[in-house]
Design an enzyme around this catalytic site. Structure first.
Site, PDB file in Angstrom:
ATOM      1  N   HIS A 103      45.549  47.906  37.070  1.00  7.58           N
ATOM      2  CA  HIS A 103      45.707  47.755  35.736  1.00  7.58           C
ATOM      3  C   HIS A 103      45.982  46.556  35.695  1.00  7.58           C
ATOM      4  CE1 HIS A 103      42.788  50.558  33.883  1.00  7.58           C
ATOM      5  NE2 HIS A 103      44.066  51.889  34.533  1.00  7.58           N
ATOM      6  N   CYS A 152      41.812  43.926  36.629  1.00  7.52           N
ATOM      7  CA  CYS A 152      41.104  42.345  35.104  1.00  7.52           C
ATOM      8  C   CYS A 152      42.388  41.601  36.040  1.00  7.52           C
ATOM      9  CB  CYS A 152      41.769  43.371  33.787  1.00  7.52           C
ATOM     10  SG  CYS A 152      41.068  44.583  33.370  1.00  7.52           S
TER      11      CYS A 152
END
Length: 401
Positions: free
Chosen positions: A147, A189
């Site tokens: 993440h 991301c």
């Protein structure tokens, strides 16, 4: 002024006495990092294990793979398939299997350990199996997943690594001659922001999504209960399944295979720090093994004649001939005198050559004869010029009287 020019020339020639050969690519390494933990991040561990399986299939041994994994999925109490990890809902391939070697697991997966791994800043107690023992001839494939956000990547929801941290680590690696080329791949991301701060040479980077974009999972397994792989890694593996050890496909072919329709984000590639055209770089230059071919010395007499005929004992083939002579001596003592005489004759000729080559160090060196001869020549030229000037001055003075 002429004397200053001569001295400058001498200094330049002295600097050019030793010429280094370009470093060769002789070995490949892989650093595979899953920065997540907990069951709901199953896909990140599947991503990393999938890349682990790929580089092993293409020939990189476990001794040159560093795997950083929380390793809390295979034996998780929620796993309906204990001891197994899958990257597809058909569960045709068990990624965990029986031959996975995790080098850093659980709470060992930290920012500090990752930076120390890259820069090799360890104490004496660190085992070699957990070190990145690369050199200036190593190509390194670095894969990271987890993440992240703009210029950062989370490590197990406890800490973060910033883009400039990785950039500075690469700079240290370059200063310490720890790599030939680096291929950096990241699936998270806003992944493309993680290579935006790189400034070291010979680094090629690819990311799954640009700034302000998310990186998406591909699909879920109903029985597992969570997503099992991310889209970017899924289509990377889809491409890699067509790669064999002798494949001629390039990294540009890999980059061209990414489309927005597949990945659902804009894959980014950074090439400005990389000195080669990706279309001319084989995928196996980073994902595969490097083979060293050793010639079968079945006919050493022919080897002697070929070396003498083609190279006449120069360009560093003396070492080759002497080695052949020694090998001949071990295998057939009766012919040792012939082999040694050939080697010595070639050695004498090579000593008179202008240039010698030291294979063990990979450096071409000017022999001492060349710079000394040049210095003596320049000295004689300087003295003769000064003598001529003095003679002209005395002649002019005599005529004036």
């Amino acid at each position: 002024m002429r004397l200053i020019t001569y001295l400058t020339t001498i200094v330049v020639l002295c600097v050019l006495q030793v010429v280094r050969a370009d470093p060769a690519h002789t070995n490949n390494w892989a650093v595979l990092v899953c920065t997540s933990r907990f069951w709901f991040n199953y896909r990140h561990m599947a991503n990393t294990l999938s890349m682990y399986r790929t580089v092993k299939r293409l020939g990189i041994p476990d001794s040159r793979i560093i795997l950083m994994l929380s390793d809390d999925v295979a034996c998780n109490s929620r796993n309906l398939f204990p001891g197994s990890v899958f990257n597809n809902q058909d569960r045709a391939l068990d990624l965990y299997g029986e031959s996975v070697e995790v080098d850093y697991k659980g709470y060992e997966v930290t920012v500090e350990n990752f930076i120390r791994l890259l820069t090799d800043r360890w104490g004496e107690e660190q085992p070699k199996s957990k070190r990145l023992l690369t050199d200036e001839n190593s190509n390194i494939f670095i894969y990271m997943t987890g993440h992240g956000g703009a210029d950062f990547l989370k490590f197990q929801d406890a800490e973060e690594i910033a883009s400039h941290d990785i950039a500075d680590a690469f700079a240290q690696m370059h200063e310490k001659k720890r790599y030939n080329e680096i291929f950096f791949m990241i699936d998270t991301c806003q992944a493309n922001s993680m290579y935006s701060k790189f400034y070291s040479p010979n680094v090629l980077a690819v990311g799954s999504s640009r700034l302000d974009e998310s990186s998406y999972s591909h699909h879920s397994d109903v029985e597992v209960g969570v997503a099992v792989i991310d889209r970017f890694t899924y289509y990377t593996l889809d491409f890699m399944e067509n790669i064999e050890k002798n494949s001629s496909l390039s990294l540009q072919d890999l980059f061209d295979s990414y489309t927005f329709e597949k990945v659902h984000s804009h894959v980014g590639v950074r090439t400005d720090l990389y000195h080669r055209d990706p279309s001319k770089v084989l995928v196996t230059d980073f994902f595969g093994s490097v083979k060293h071919i050793v010639k079968d010395m079945h006919d050493q007499d022919n080897d002697f004649q070929a070396v003498l005929k083609d190279h006449d004992g120069t360009d560093g083939y003396t070492d080759h001939i002497v080695n052949l002579a020694l090998s001949k001596n071990e295998r057939n003592p009766v012919e040792s005198s012939k082999a040694v005489s050939v080697g010595l004759a070639t050695l004498r000729r090579s000593e008179r050559s202008v240039v010698t080559f030291d294979k063990s160090k990979g450096k071409a060196k000017w022999s001492a004869v060349v710079p000394i001869s040049i210095l003596l020549g320049l000295l004689v030229l300087t003295l003769s010029t000064q003598s001529q000037n003095n003679l002209s001055s005395r002649t002019a003075t005599a005529h004036s009287f």
